[in-house]
Write an enzyme that holds these catalytic residues in place. Structure first.
Site, PDB file in Angstrom:
ATOM      1  CD  GLU A 139       0.324  -1.471   8.064  1.00 23.82           C
ATOM      2  OE1 GLU A 139      -0.060  -0.676   8.943  1.00 23.82           O
ATOM      3  OE2 GLU A 139       0.889  -1.108   7.021  1.00 23.82           O
ATOM      4  CD  GLU A 176       7.704  -0.374   7.881  1.00 26.65           C
ATOM      5  OE1 GLU A 176       6.741  -1.058   7.492  1.00 26.65           O
ATOM      6  OE2 GLU A 176       7.957   0.771   7.443  1.00 26.65           O
ATOM      7  CE  LYS A 200       3.092  -6.055   3.896  1.00 30.17           C
ATOM      8  NZ  LYS A 200       2.666  -4.869   4.672  1.00 30.17           N
ATOM      9  CG  ASP A 255      -0.330  -0.069   2.527  1.00 34.78           C
ATOM     10  OD1 ASP A 255       0.911  -0.216   2.593  1.00 34.78           O
ATOM     11  OD2 ASP A 255      -1.055   0.021   3.536  1.00 34.78           O
ATOM     12  CB  SER A 256       4.593   1.701  -0.126  1.00 33.63           C
ATOM     13  OG  SER A 256       4.810   0.504  -0.843  1.00 33.63           O
TER      14      SER A 256
END
Ligand code: KIV
Length: 269
Positions: A120, A187, A118, A49-50
């Protein structure tokens, strides 16, 4: 006769961890780059989603929509032949309840041809992970700095430096593994904590700012290739300066057009 390609699966990744072979993951958002990265031999492409930052120019990953992620993932999947494709569930498409989380994951799988998703977070999203995994969809977790929560954190600084947050991360990593995740992105956390977590799990960890003891590494393609040059965190190794090279090439082209040296006799019909 065409040689059969050995595709990377979640099982391949487990074996790589067991054999001590590091996993190389990179982000991609379109067909052309995905094709190059896959042919270069990368193990995993993350449709991150970057994309919200590097493709759409937003300051954070918060605004990107499920439809936009689906568009990027469809383009990436058309370019690959061998690697595993992981697609980020964007902010707001899985946090509210397990049904909504499953519906978002199902859309990614049905509409893109990607191989996994993925998301978070730790304990807060474990029920959604269980629901998605029980529907047969492979899930990668993401702990430490979770950019979708930037407005809660307030900064992009290193996470889990204090014992309380480190303890929660240790617990969350085990919960994600128990919930059925096939891997976890770590991260921007201290290298020693990432080492401890990586050694405590049988599923692979993929670091971005998590140090050398993670089972694999991931970088955003624009950072690795030097397309974005203003972002220089300590964890980043920049392998090219494409911004400089592209600027030079385009300036050369402009000059040739203005000088009337492009196109020449051979470059016309
Ligand atoms: O969206 C993304 O690119 C990511 C990586 C930073 C792991 O989640």
């Amino acid at each position: 006769m065409q040689k059969e390609v050995k595709k990377i699966t979640t099982h391949t990744l487990q074996k790589m961890k067991a054999n001590g072979e590091k996993i190389a993951m990179i982000t991609a958002y379109d067909f052309s780059f995905a094709k190059i990265f896959d042919a270069a031999g990368v193990d995993i492409i993350l449709v991150g989603d970057s994309a919200s930052n590097v493709m759409a120019g937003h300051e954070t990953t918060v605004p990107i929509t499920l439809e936009q992620m689906i568009y990027h993932a469809q383009s990436v999947v058309r370019g690959i032949n061998r690697c595993l494709v992981v697609v980020d569930l964007p902010f707001g498409t899985y946090q509210s309840n397990t049904e909504i989380a499953l519906a978002s994951a199902v859309r990614i799988m049905k509409e893109t041809g990607g191989h996994s998703i993925k998301l978070e977070g730790g304990e807060e999203v474990v029920d959604s992970i269980k629901k998605i995994v029980s529907a047969g969809i492979p899930v990668m977790g993401h702990l430490g700095l979770t950019p979708q929560s930037i407005y809660k954190f307030g900064t992009y600084n290193v996470r889990a430096k204090e014992e309380e947050e480190a303890d929660k991360l240790r617990r969350d990593a085990l919960l994600l593994q128990e919930a059925g995740c096939f891997g976890i992105v770590l991260e921007k956390i201290p290298a020693m904590l990432a080492k401890e977590v990586s050694e405590s799990l049988h599923i692979p960890t993929i670091g971005i700012g998590g140090g050398r003891h993670c089972d694999g590494q991931v970088l955003v393609m624009h950072d690795l290739l030097g397309i974005t040059t203003e972002f220089k965190p300590r964890f980043l190794r920049q392998y090219l300066n494409l911004q400089e090279q592209i600027t030079g090439a385009v300036q050369h082209y402009i000059k040739d057009v203005k000088d009337k040296t492009f196109p020449n006799e051979q470059e016309q019909y």
